[in-house]
Design a protein around this motif. Sequence first.
Motif, PDB file in Angstrom:
ATOM      1  N   GLY A  18     -20.833  27.769-130.057  1.00 44.10           N
ATOM      2  CA  GLY A  18     -21.344  29.147-130.073  1.00 44.10           C
ATOM      3  C   GLY A  18     -20.860  29.937-128.870  1.00 44.10           C
ATOM      4  N   SER A  64     -35.755  29.497-135.197  1.00 42.29           N
ATOM      5  CA  SER A  64     -36.698  29.003-136.212  1.00 42.29           C
ATOM      6  C   SER A  64     -38.004  29.800-136.214  1.00 42.29           C
ATOM      7  N   VAL A 112     -34.528  24.564-137.613  1.00 43.14           N
ATOM      8  CA  VAL A 112     -33.523  25.206-136.750  1.00 43.14           C
ATOM      9  C   VAL A 112     -32.232  25.473-137.532  1.00 43.14           C
ATOM     10  N   SER A 141     -21.638  21.736-141.687  1.00 51.60           N
ATOM     11  CA  SER A 141     -21.039  20.548-141.069  1.00 51.60           C
ATOM     12  C   SER A 141     -20.481  19.672-142.180  1.00 51.60           C
TER      13      SER A 141
HETATM   14  N1  LIG Z   1     -20.141  19.295-132.317  1.00 52.52           N
HETATM   15  C1  LIG Z   1     -19.877  18.904-133.540  1.00 52.52           C
HETATM   16  O1  LIG Z   1     -19.205  17.892-133.759  1.00 52.52           O
HETATM   17  C2  LIG Z   1     -20.377  19.691-134.732  1.00 52.52           C
HETATM   18  C3  LIG Z   1     -19.920  19.318-136.008  1.00 52.52           C
HETATM   19  C4  LIG Z   1     -20.349  20.021-137.113  1.00 52.52           C
HETATM   20  C5  LIG Z   1     -21.214  21.090-136.961  1.00 52.52           C
HETATM   21  N2  LIG Z   1     -21.648  21.435-135.720  1.00 52.52           N
HETATM   22  C6  LIG Z   1     -22.567  22.568-135.639  1.00 52.52           C
HETATM   23  O2  LIG Z   1     -22.034  23.568-134.803  1.00 52.52           O
HETATM   24  C7  LIG Z   1     -23.090  24.261-134.146  1.00 52.52           C
HETATM   25  C8  LIG Z   1     -22.886  24.226-132.637  1.00 52.52           C
HETATM   26  O3  LIG Z   1     -22.827  22.873-132.230  1.00 52.52           O
HETATM   27  P1  LIG Z   1     -22.445  22.422-130.753  1.00 52.52           P
HETATM   28  O4  LIG Z   1     -21.701  21.150-130.865  1.00 52.52           O
HETATM   29  O5  LIG Z   1     -21.866  23.550-130.006  1.00 52.52           O
HETATM   30  O6  LIG Z   1     -23.923  22.080-130.208  1.00 52.52           O
HETATM   31  P2  LIG Z   1     -24.554  22.216-128.745  1.00 52.52           P
HETATM   32  O7  LIG Z   1     -25.758  21.339-128.780  1.00 52.52           O
HETATM   33  O8  LIG Z   1     -23.528  21.998-127.689  1.00 52.52           O
HETATM   34  O9  LIG Z   1     -25.002  23.754-128.698  1.00 52.52           O
HETATM   35  C9  LIG Z   1     -26.016  24.238-129.517  1.00 52.52           C
HETATM   36  C10 LIG Z   1     -26.517  25.568-129.004  1.00 52.52           C
HETATM   37  O10 LIG Z   1     -27.559  26.011-129.876  1.00 52.52           O
HETATM   38  C11 LIG Z   1     -28.693  26.357-129.120  1.00 52.52           C
HETATM   39  N3  LIG Z   1     -29.912  26.135-129.901  1.00 52.52           N
HETATM   40  C12 LIG Z   1     -30.423  24.957-130.316  1.00 52.52           C
HETATM   41  N4  LIG Z   1     -31.569  25.160-130.983  1.00 52.52           N
HETATM   42  C13 LIG Z   1     -31.766  26.503-131.010  1.00 52.52           C
HETATM   43  C14 LIG Z   1     -32.776  27.349-131.558  1.00 52.52           C
HETATM   44  N5  LIG Z   1     -33.833  26.841-132.195  1.00 52.52           N
HETATM   45  N6  LIG Z   1     -32.665  28.696-131.391  1.00 52.52           N
HETATM   46  C15 LIG Z   1     -31.621  29.223-130.721  1.00 52.52           C
HETATM   47  N7  LIG Z   1     -30.633  28.476-130.179  1.00 52.52           N
HETATM   48  C16 LIG Z   1     -30.709  27.131-130.330  1.00 52.52           C
HETATM   49  C17 LIG Z   1     -28.628  25.462-127.898  1.00 52.52           C
HETATM   50  O11 LIG Z   1     -29.423  25.977-126.846  1.00 52.52           O
HETATM   51  C18 LIG Z   1     -27.125  25.491-127.609  1.00 52.52           C
HETATM   52  O12 LIG Z   1     -26.784  26.663-126.895  1.00 52.52           O
HETATM   53  C19 LIG Z   1     -24.386  23.608-134.601  1.00 52.52           C
HETATM   54  O13 LIG Z   1     -24.921  24.311-135.710  1.00 52.52           O
HETATM   55  C20 LIG Z   1     -23.917  22.243-135.039  1.00 52.52           C
HETATM   56  O14 LIG Z   1     -24.794  21.662-135.967  1.00 52.52           O
HETATM   57  C21 LIG Z   1     -21.247  20.772-134.601  1.00 52.52           C
END
Ligand SMILES: NC(=O)c1ccc[n+]([C@@H]2O[C@H](COP(=O)([O-])OP(=O)(O)OC[C@H]3O[C@@H](n4cnc5c(N)ncnc54)[C@H](O)[C@@H]3O)[C@@H](O)[C@H]2O)c1
Length: 246
Positions: A18, A64, A112, A141
């Motif tokens: 993000g 959420s 979430v 995902s």
């Molecule tokens: N990293 C991977 O391999 C991967 C793979 C597939 C999908 N994704 C998806 O990509 C997105 C980002 O993943 P990432 O790896 O950057 O994760 P990350 O955990 O590094 O970052 C997630 C961000 O979301 C925020 N967040 C979490 N819960 C929240 C809420 N209730 N309200 C507002 N903000 C909230 C956190 O504070 C953080 O800034 C997610 O939706 C994740 O499911 C990630």
Amino acid sequence: MRFKGKVAAVTGAGRGIGKQIALEFAREGAALAVISTRESTIMPAADEMRALGAHVLPLVADVSKEEDVEKFVAAAYEKFGRVDVLVNNAGMSRDNLFLRMKAADFDEVVAVNLRGAFLCMRHFSRRMMKDRAGRIINMSSVAGEAGNEGQANYAAAKAGVIALTKSAARELARYGITVNALSPGLIDTDMLSGIEAPVMESLKKNIPLGRLGSASDVAAAALFLASDAASYITGQTIRIDGGLYI
Ligand SMILES: NC(=O)c1ccc[n+]([C@@H]2O[C@H](COP(=O)([O-])OP(=O)(O)OC[C@H]3O[C@@H](n4cnc5c(N)ncnc54)[C@H](O)[C@@H]3O)[C@@H](O)[C@H]2O)c1
């Protein structure tokens, strides 16, 4: 500068994918409304966006919770008067084998990843409808398409995001709003930090391109879907997974 004069709202922009998406929008001229649940990450992330010349509205909000989402939408429109792009990126996981998974962990992950996307889409699209334009990008995902051991809650939520995307795309097309999903595979962020090194090595062997993806790989696809080049694409899910799921 594909997004000069545009406004993008990005959830979960404090770190990882993000944050990278928000930084790329900033680099290409957009103003940003960004949220995360942690003040300690969203405020410094906003400073990085400002350093690229962007006007930024950072807020602490939980996707959420409907009252938080309503405040986010109201604040974004009060500051910028419009929002052109919404990226529903916020997500989290609570992994466990299905038989051991507590109902509370199922509910939280769905709240979430899926409910959060629904709430943001509903409240932002009401405003976008009046402009008869908008781009919505939801983070799914590969787990939501293939399933994953230990991630029944997360996979179910991410599968729901794809169905939500397709349904909203059908309903919002008449207002000039496109709705698409991204389906990343294994992306090198803090979310993967719990995976042990030997497990990671064996996971990598299943990726035809032979490497983890980067947050920039996902951001490039998000900016494409938000750009004029993607104006005839809606209801689609784009995989960014190095060929993991073909
Ligand atoms: N990293 C991977 O391999 C991967 C793979 C597939 C999908 N994704 C998806 O990509 C997105 C980002 O993943 P990432 O790896 O950057 O994760 P990350 O955990 O590094 O970052 C997630 C961000 O979301 C925020 N967040 C979490 N819960 C929240 C809420 N209730 N309200 C507002 N903000 C909230 C956190 O504070 C953080 O800034 C997610 O939706 C994740 O499911 C990630």
